[in-house]
Design an enzyme around this catalytic site. Structure first.
Site, PDB file in Angstrom:
ATOM      1  N   GLY A  51       0.853  -1.083  -0.078  1.00  0.00           N
ATOM      2  CA  GLY A  51      -0.086  -0.004  -0.013  1.00  0.00           C
ATOM      3  C   GLY A  51       0.960   1.287   0.038  1.00  0.00           C
ATOM      4  N   GLY A  64       3.327   3.345   1.192  1.00  0.00           N
ATOM      5  CA  GLY A  64       3.949   3.081   2.488  1.00  0.00           C
ATOM      6  C   GLY A  64       4.724   4.307   2.796  1.00  0.00           C
ATOM      7  NE  ARG A  65       9.710   4.834  -0.877  1.00  0.00           N
ATOM      8  CZ  ARG A  65      10.783   4.681  -1.332  1.00  0.00           C
ATOM      9  NH1 ARG A  65      11.776   5.519  -0.727  1.00  0.00           N
ATOM     10  NH2 ARG A  65      11.297   3.894  -2.450  1.00  0.00           N
ATOM     11  CE  LYS A  83       9.564   6.334  -4.529  1.00  0.00           C
ATOM     12  NZ  LYS A  83      10.093   5.802  -5.948  1.00  0.00           N
ATOM     13  CG  ASP A  93      12.944   5.500   6.385  1.00  0.00           C
ATOM     14  OD1 ASP A  93      12.429   5.339   5.393  1.00  0.00           O
ATOM     15  OD2 ASP A  93      13.935   5.904   6.149  1.00  0.00           O
ATOM     16  NE  ARG A 124       5.923   9.305  -8.620  1.00  0.00           N
ATOM     17  CZ  ARG A 124       6.029   8.165  -7.657  1.00  0.00           C
ATOM     18  NH1 ARG A 124       4.809   7.961  -7.128  1.00  0.00           N
ATOM     19  NH2 ARG A 124       7.130   7.430  -7.435  1.00  0.00           N
ATOM     20  CG  ASP A 140       3.652  -2.858  -6.099  1.00  0.00           C
ATOM     21  OD1 ASP A 140       4.221  -4.006  -6.446  1.00  0.00           O
ATOM     22  OD2 ASP A 140       4.602  -1.918  -5.521  1.00  0.00           O
ATOM     23  CG  ASN A 141       6.275  -0.141  -8.556  1.00  0.00           C
ATOM     24  OD1 ASN A 141       5.812   0.494  -7.663  1.00  0.00           O
ATOM     25  ND2 ASN A 141       7.321  -0.545  -8.417  1.00  0.00           N
ATOM     26  CG  ASP A 200       6.901   3.829  -7.704  1.00  0.00           C
ATOM     27  OD1 ASP A 200       7.700   4.354  -7.355  1.00  0.00           O
ATOM     28  OD2 ASP A 200       6.141   3.087  -6.980  1.00  0.00           O
TER      29      ASP A 200
HETATM   30  P1  AMP Z   1       8.552   0.823  -4.042  1.00  0.00           P
HETATM   31  O1  AMP Z   1       9.680  -0.139  -4.425  1.00  0.00           O
HETATM   32  O2  AMP Z   1       9.006   2.105  -3.895  1.00  0.00           O
HETATM   33  O3  AMP Z   1       7.650   0.563  -5.239  1.00  0.00           O
HETATM   34  O4  AMP Z   1       7.724   0.188  -2.945  1.00  0.00           O
HETATM   35  C1  AMP Z   1       7.145  -0.991  -2.745  1.00  0.00           C
HETATM   36  C2  AMP Z   1       6.167  -0.786  -1.567  1.00  0.00           C
HETATM   37  O5  AMP Z   1       7.288  -0.753  -0.260  1.00  0.00           O
HETATM   38  C3  AMP Z   1       5.411   0.200  -1.461  1.00  0.00           C
HETATM   39  O6  AMP Z   1       4.149  -0.272  -0.602  1.00  0.00           O
HETATM   40  C4  AMP Z   1       6.127   1.316  -0.641  1.00  0.00           C
HETATM   41  O7  AMP Z   1       5.246   2.272  -0.226  1.00  0.00           O
HETATM   42  C5  AMP Z   1       6.909   0.513   0.406  1.00  0.00           C
HETATM   43  N1  AMP Z   1       7.991   1.348   0.769  1.00  0.00           N
HETATM   44  C6  AMP Z   1       9.188   1.415   0.163  1.00  0.00           C
HETATM   45  N2  AMP Z   1      10.291   2.068   0.550  1.00  0.00           N
HETATM   46  C7  AMP Z   1       9.676   2.576   1.923  1.00  0.00           C
HETATM   47  C8  AMP Z   1       9.942   3.126   3.125  1.00  0.00           C
HETATM   48  N3  AMP Z   1      11.550   3.683   3.154  1.00  0.00           N
HETATM   49  N4  AMP Z   1       9.161   3.431   3.957  1.00  0.00           N
HETATM   50  C9  AMP Z   1       8.073   2.851   3.943  1.00  0.00           C
HETATM   51  N5  AMP Z   1       7.376   1.886   3.145  1.00  0.00           N
HETATM   52  C10 AMP Z   1       8.437   1.848   1.989  1.00  0.00           C
HETATM   53 MG    MG Z   2       6.152   1.534  -5.930  1.00  0.00          MG
END
Ligand code: AMP
Ligand code: MG
Length: 446
Positions: free
Chosen positions: A87, A89-90, A110, A122, A176, A248-249, A258
């Site tokens: 979901g 997450g950041r 982001k 984090d 974004r 999810d991307n 993303d």
């Molecule tokens: P991403 O690789 O950025 O597409 O992220 C994949 C998942 O991990 C998504 O749900 C992001 O929100 C979560 N995520 C990635 N990096 C972080 C972070 N530093 N803190 C919290 N959630 C993260």
């Molecule tokens: Mg992502």
């Protein structure tokens, strides 16, 4: 001002099963590092530096817009493994508005802090990660890829620890501008819970706002297939390796977004892989079309709860021909020559691949040198332009009429991994942003 500000909180109609309220982090600093004034202007937003920071560093709501940010709920296949724990997450959806043409746009973040989906993370983004996304979006836009825009990047004054960057490393929050933040994974999440009503509601939302000329879920899926095929074809012409093609991307609008560990090809290599953690090369350059098709099949699987199977299968079957046609279009566009019809275009595309594989000409130079079909006499790559594969390709190219456009840039524009390292170095050492800014200028049309 070119436009009028038109807030449009369409997402709220979906209801609270699709998102959770999120609280932005309270950052120790907010330093505006990049902003797209033209994009803001086109949305009727006239912002001074303090306004940029207030809204996109402190996340004070925009007038008549979302009163609080929303972390969107979604699942996804990560490297083909289903993950129901992800979901936003950041990041979060901060605001929605319409452009001059009435299209619904999202401002999403982001690195804006933790949310209910942060798990052990984090909730932050490194400044280098933000810089990389700004660079990717500007270069891809230059290359004709349908991408999200980087609206602004604000450095936030925290020290982050990351395994893939010398740490501590600087922090930032990126906003974004994109056509939807609805991911394939948002549909997968509803299918996972077997919630047909919510699946239908999500489909209605996407049809209404992004696919208004179709009246059915099946019709929408067929268009998602077409747009996704076009996107991945445009990556192949750009030499772009997304790196993390998880569901999810993948944006339901087909817009590329993303940007994580992406890379641009130094020279043609189908096995070239962007993410250091992609040990199997699942998302290698040459496997991207297959990965996109696989992702679309997962979306189809989710939609099959509310749509006719045969129509979804037919749409999946259209992927390969649509992809090939889009590949022709994007290759010819980059070469600035006219089409000679599907079959001849395919022959030319195959010949380019063969030539580029054999010669290993630097990818950005090869495209630049052959724009307009003439071949640049003063190119440093001249020594590559010989041999059987070259002769075959040139013979075919000669049959295609130049479009008559002028070359897109004077020098080949590029964004290789080492170049990013070289422009990051003065930022890290001396807070010197000139190399970064010059790189962005190099993407401007000649
Ligand atoms: P991403 O690789 O950025 O597409 O992220 C994949 C998942 O991990 C998504 O749900 C992001 O929100 C979560 N995520 C990635 N990096 C972080 C972070 N530093 N803190 C919290 N959630 C993260
Ligand atoms: Mg992502």
């Amino acid at each position: 001002m070119t436009g009028t500000y038109r807030p449009a909180t369409a997402i709220l109609a979906l209801g609270d099963e699709f998102y959770d309220p999120a609280t932005p982090a309270d950052f120790p600093q907010t330093i505006l590092r990049y902003h797209d004034e033209d994009a803001a202007g086109a949305l009727g937003l006239k912002l001074d530096d303090d306004d940029w920071v207030r809204h996109f560093g402190r996340f004070e709501a925009l007038p008549d817009n979302l009163s609080e940010p929303l972390a969107l709920r979604y699942h996804g296949h990560q490297f083909r493994q289903y993950n129901p724990e992800i979901g936003d997450g950041r990041g979060f959806l901060f605001a929605q508005l319409r452009d001059g043409g009435g299209r619904l746009l999202d401002l999403g973040t982001k690195g804006s802090g933790t949310t209910p989906y942060s798990r052990r993370g984090d909730g932050r983004l490194t400044l280098l990660g933000g810089v990389r996304e700004v660079l990717a979006t500007r270069y891809l836009e230059h290359l004709g890829v349908n991408t999200s825009k980087s609206f602004c990047l604000i450095e936030t004054g925290e020290e982050l620890t990351r395994g893939d960057e010398p740490s501590p490393t600087r922090s930032a929050v990126l906003t974004r501008l994109s056509h939807s933040h609805i991911r394939f994974g948002a549909f997968q999440r509803q299918a996972y819970f077997q919630n047909r009503d919510n699946l239908a509601a999500l489909s209605d939302y996407c049809r209404t706002h992004f696919y208004p000329d179709t009246e059915s879920v099946e019709g929408m899926f067929a268009q998602v297939v077409a747009r996704s095929a076009d996107s991945v074809a445009s990556w192949m012409a750009a030499g772009f390796v997304h790196g993390v093609m998880n569901t999810d991307n993948m944006n339901i609008t087909g817009e590329t977004f993303d940007y994580g560990p992406y890379r641009f090809l130094p020279h043609f290599d189908p096995n070239f892989t962007a993410a250091y953690f992609d040990h199997q090369g699942l998302y290698a350059f040459g496997r991207q079309p297959e990965a996109m098709a696989w992702n679309l099949a997962q979306l189809a699987q989710s939609l099959s709860l509310i749509a006719e199977d045969q129509a979804l299968i037919d749409a999946m079957d259209s992927f390969a021909p649509l992809y090939q046609a889009a590949l022709n279009t994007h290759f010819l566009r980059r070469l600035q020559v006219e089409s000679r019809g599907f079959d001849e275009d395919v022959t030319l595309v195959r010949a380019i691949f063969k030539f580029l594989l054999e010669s290993q000409t630097p990818w950005p130079d090869a495209w630049h040198d052959w724009q307009g079909g003439a071949g640049r006499a003063d190119t440093p790559q001249l020594h590559d332009y010989r041999g059987a594969a070259y002769d075959d390709w040139l013979e075919l190219l000669k049959h295609h009429t130049p479009t008559g456009e002028k070359p897109d840039t004077e020098r080949p524009a590029s964004l290789l991994y080492d170049e990013i390292g070289a422009l990051w170095e003065p930022i890290a050492a001396d807070d010197d942003w000139s190399a970064f800014e010059n790189k962005l200028k190099s993407f401007d049309r000649a």
